[in-house]
Design a protein around this motif. Structure first.
Motif, PDB file in Angstrom:
ATOM      1  N   ASP A   1      -5.568  -9.548   5.323  1.00 27.99           N
ATOM      2  CA  ASP A   1      -5.704  -9.648   3.752  1.00 27.99           C
ATOM      3  C   ASP A   1      -4.861  -8.139   3.518  1.00 27.99           C
ATOM      4  O   ASP A   1      -4.592  -7.277   3.650  1.00 27.99           O
ATOM      5  CB  ASP A   1      -6.779  -9.240   2.973  1.00 27.99           C
ATOM      6  N   ARG A   2      -4.015  -8.391   2.014  1.00 29.41           N
ATOM      7  CA  ARG A   2      -3.174  -7.765   1.061  1.00 29.41           C
ATOM      8  C   ARG A   2      -3.828  -6.980  -0.245  1.00 29.41           C
ATOM      9  O   ARG A   2      -3.914  -8.110  -0.155  1.00 29.41           O
ATOM     10  CB  ARG A   2      -1.918  -8.070   1.264  1.00 29.41           C
ATOM     11  N   TYR A   3      -4.259  -5.914  -0.633  1.00 34.87           N
ATOM     12  CA  TYR A   3      -4.913  -5.764  -1.471  1.00 34.87           C
ATOM     13  C   TYR A   3      -3.671  -4.747  -2.491  1.00 34.87           C
ATOM     14  O   TYR A   3      -3.180  -3.696  -1.894  1.00 34.87           O
ATOM     15  CB  TYR A   3      -5.638  -5.223  -1.562  1.00 34.87           C
ATOM     16  N   ALA A   4      -3.315  -5.424  -3.979  1.00 37.23           N
ATOM     17  CA  ALA A   4      -2.618  -4.524  -4.572  1.00 37.23           C
ATOM     18  C   ALA A   4      -3.300  -3.515  -4.998  1.00 37.23           C
ATOM     19  O   ALA A   4      -4.086  -3.544  -5.622  1.00 37.23           O
ATOM     20  CB  ALA A   4      -1.923  -6.001  -5.516  1.00 37.23           C
ATOM     21  N   ILE A   5      -2.721  -2.433  -4.969  1.00 40.65           N
ATOM     22  CA  ILE A   5      -3.413  -1.116  -5.235  1.00 40.65           C
ATOM     23  C   ILE A   5      -2.456  -0.901  -6.841  1.00 40.65           C
ATOM     24  O   ILE A   5      -1.536  -0.462  -6.095  1.00 40.65           O
ATOM     25  CB  ILE A   5      -3.402   0.023  -4.563  1.00 40.65           C
ATOM     26  N   LYS A   6      -3.423  -0.819  -7.635  1.00 31.59           N
ATOM     27  CA  LYS A   6      -2.741  -0.235  -9.410  1.00 31.59           C
ATOM     28  C   LYS A   6      -2.577   1.126  -9.363  1.00 31.59           C
ATOM     29  O   LYS A   6      -3.462   1.483  -8.949  1.00 31.59           O
ATOM     30  CB  LYS A   6      -3.312  -0.801 -10.557  1.00 31.59           C
ATOM     31  N   THR A   7      -1.359   1.192 -10.488  1.00 31.74           N
ATOM     32  CA  THR A   7      -1.220   3.256 -10.368  1.00 31.74           C
ATOM     33  C   THR A   7      -1.263   3.236 -11.628  1.00 31.74           C
ATOM     34  O   THR A   7      -0.926   2.035 -12.714  1.00 31.74           O
ATOM     35  CB  THR A   7      -0.323   3.468  -9.273  1.00 31.74           C
TER      36      THR A   7
END
Length: 231
Positions: free
Chosen positions: A21-27
């Motif tokens: 799984d590839r989770y996008a980390i919002k900054t």
């Protein structure tokens, strides 16, 4: 924090028989001179688990390292203007069709090398071979980003160079935060791995495959970090 993929991107990918799984980390919008450790600690540490690793956009590392070159400091020559007219344009970002990036190439490599690269590129294109110019001038030129404000207004006035000491950066992230990391330059056409921590012992080809579809995206997602977790 909710873990999810970017719009029009898949969470799951299968690589070498295993699923990840590839989770996008919002900054936030990372500014020049910020501390990359603070960014990783704030956004990644709360969701990171044993066995995970992260992919970090080379752009935010470069911004933290203040690896930028400003338009106002680049004097575009007649040669740069001339050569840029013959460069191929892509959707992957700014290329040497920008006189500023062409002039950057001249400043870094010298006139003769850039002229040679342009001639060689023109010849090899006749045989369907692309990318010759960048292979000759090297990663410092091919990796330059910025100089356009299509996505972010702030990036219109400066170019972002490739980061320095990328293996050391990744190692510092692991040593201080316990997070395995790699630094990548990914777009919808290609993936380059600039550096990784020693504890991330997967080979480069695997690391390219696991983010080959550019799960971070390249628009206004503000997700320069991807958390990767084996299922």
């Amino acid at each position: 924090m909710e873990l999810k993929a970017n719009e029009n991107k898949k969470v799951e990918i299968e690589v070498d028989g295993n699923k990840y799984d590839r989770y996008a980390i919002k900054t936030h919008f990372v500014q020049i001179g910020e501390n990359f450790l603070d960014i990783i600690e704030k956004y990644v540490s709360p969701v990171y688990q044993e066995g995970d690793f992260i992919s970090i956009s080379e752009k935010i590392v470069s911004l933290c390292q203040e690896r930028v070159v400003y338009k106002k400091d680049i004097k575009v020559s007649k040669l740069a203007n001339f050569l840029s007219k013959f460069a191929m344009r892509t959707d992957a970002g700014v290329g040497v069709d920008s006189p500023y990036k062409m002039q950057f190439a001249i400043n870094i490599c010298g006139k003769l090398k850039v002229i040679y690269a342009a001639i060689a590129s023109g010849i090899t294109k006749l045989f369907g071979i692309r990318g010759t110019f960048y292979r000759i001038v090297g990663q410092e030129v091919s990796g330059l980003d910025g100089f356009y404000n299509k996505v972010f207004e702030d990036y219109g006035e400066f170019g972002i160079r490739i980061p320095e000491k990328t293996d050391e950066v990744c190692q510092e992230i692991y040593d201080k935060l316990g997070i395995k990391a790699m630094i990548v330059d990914a777009n919808d056409l290609n993936v380059e791995i600039y550096g990784k921590s020693r504890e991330l012992d997967e080979d480069i080809e695997f690391l390219r495959k696991v983010i080959k579809d550019n799960p971070a995206g390249q628009s206004k997602q503000l997700t320069p970090i991807i958390l990767i977790r084996k299922k």
